[in-house]
Write a protein that holds these residues in place. Structure first.
Motif, PDB file in Angstrom:
ATOM      1  N   ALA A 114       0.829  -1.203   0.000  1.00 12.54           N
ATOM      2  CA  ALA A 114       0.000   0.000   0.000  1.00 12.54           C
ATOM      3  C   ALA A 114       0.869   1.261   0.000  1.00 12.54           C
ATOM      4  O   ALA A 114       0.488   2.288  -0.565  1.00 12.54           O
ATOM      5  CB  ALA A 114      -0.932  -0.003   1.210  1.00 12.54           C
TER       6      ALA A 114
ATOM      7  N   GLY B 191       1.768   3.454  -3.109  1.00 13.05           N
ATOM      8  CA  GLY B 191       0.875   4.511  -3.579  1.00 13.05           C
ATOM      9  C   GLY B 191      -0.128   4.012  -4.595  1.00 13.05           C
ATOM     10  O   GLY B 191      -0.529   2.857  -4.593  1.00 13.05           O
ATOM     11  N   ASN B 192      -0.500   4.906  -5.480  1.00 14.80           N
ATOM     12  CA  ASN B 192      -1.568   4.654  -6.446  1.00 14.80           C
ATOM     13  C   ASN B 192      -1.046   3.869  -7.658  1.00 14.80           C
ATOM     14  O   ASN B 192      -1.075   4.350  -8.777  1.00 14.80           O
ATOM     15  CB  ASN B 192      -2.192   5.987  -6.871  1.00 14.80           C
ATOM     16  CG  ASN B 192      -3.475   5.796  -7.622  1.00 14.80           C
ATOM     17  OD1 ASN B 192      -4.135   4.769  -7.487  1.00 14.80           O
ATOM     18  ND2 ASN B 192      -3.826   6.777  -8.432  1.00 14.80           N
TER      19      ASN B 192
ATOM     20  N   THR C 148      -1.451   0.509 -10.022  1.00 13.78           N
ATOM     21  CA  THR C 148      -2.454  -0.500 -10.362  1.00 13.78           C
ATOM     22  C   THR C 148      -2.040  -1.866  -9.829  1.00 13.78           C
ATOM     23  O   THR C 148      -0.860  -2.237  -9.889  1.00 13.78           O
ATOM     24  CB  THR C 148      -2.701  -0.570 -11.879  1.00 13.78           C
ATOM     25  OG1 THR C 148      -3.652  -1.611 -12.141  1.00 13.78           O
ATOM     26  CG2 THR C 148      -1.433  -0.850 -12.662  1.00 13.78           C
ATOM     27  N   ARG C 149      -2.988  -2.605  -9.311  1.00 16.30           N
ATOM     28  CA  ARG C 149      -2.715  -3.939  -8.785  1.00 16.30           C
ATOM     29  C   ARG C 149      -2.533  -4.941  -9.917  1.00 16.30           C
ATOM     30  O   ARG C 149      -2.186  -6.095  -9.682  1.00 16.30           O
ATOM     31  CB  ARG C 149      -3.824  -4.390  -7.828  1.00 16.30           C
ATOM     32  CG  ARG C 149      -3.919  -3.531  -6.550  1.00 16.30           C
ATOM     33  CD  ARG C 149      -2.559  -3.406  -5.903  1.00 16.30           C
ATOM     34  NE  ARG C 149      -2.573  -2.732  -4.618  1.00 16.30           N
ATOM     35  CZ  ARG C 149      -2.032  -1.544  -4.392  1.00 16.30           C
ATOM     36  NH1 ARG C 149      -1.476  -0.869  -5.376  1.00 16.30           N
ATOM     37  NH2 ARG C 149      -2.033  -1.026  -3.179  1.00 16.30           N
TER      38      ARG C 149
END
Length: 99
Positions: A52, A55-56, A58-59
């Motif tokens: 986490a 940051g932002n 994509t998984r």
């Protein structure tokens, strides 16, 4: 060639690794982006909270995963390829697997 790595290395998605940490099915793991364009810096992750912290991202991001290695020593030496072209060779040593 993988037998020379002396550790397990695999690819996965960031989401797959995150779920594996959440379920407790993998130990601490070194993770880095598998794509040529690096979206984050590789790091050792101990739990899904460490992922986490990326940051932002994509998984669906493909990543290289590796067991964490405790290096014991690293040494370097000069080793000529031919008489006119020397090259540097580095050898790393890690503990023998206990199992």
């Amino acid at each position: 060639m993988t037998e020379f790595l002396r550790r397990r290395v695999w690819t996965a998605t960031l989401g797959e690794v995150e779920r594996a940490f959440d379920s407790g099915s993998i130990p601490a793991t070194f993770i880095k982006p598998a794509d040529r364009r690096k979206s984050f810096t590789g790091a050792v992750c101990y739990s899904e909270r460490d992922i986490a912290a990326f940051g932002n991202i994509t998984r669906r991001q493909r990543v290289w995963c590796s067991e964490v290695v405790d290096w014991v020593a690293e040494s370097g030496s000069m080793s000529p390829i031919n008489e006119s072209s020397p090259s540097t060779t580095t050898t790393a040593t890690q503990p023998s697997p206990s199992t």
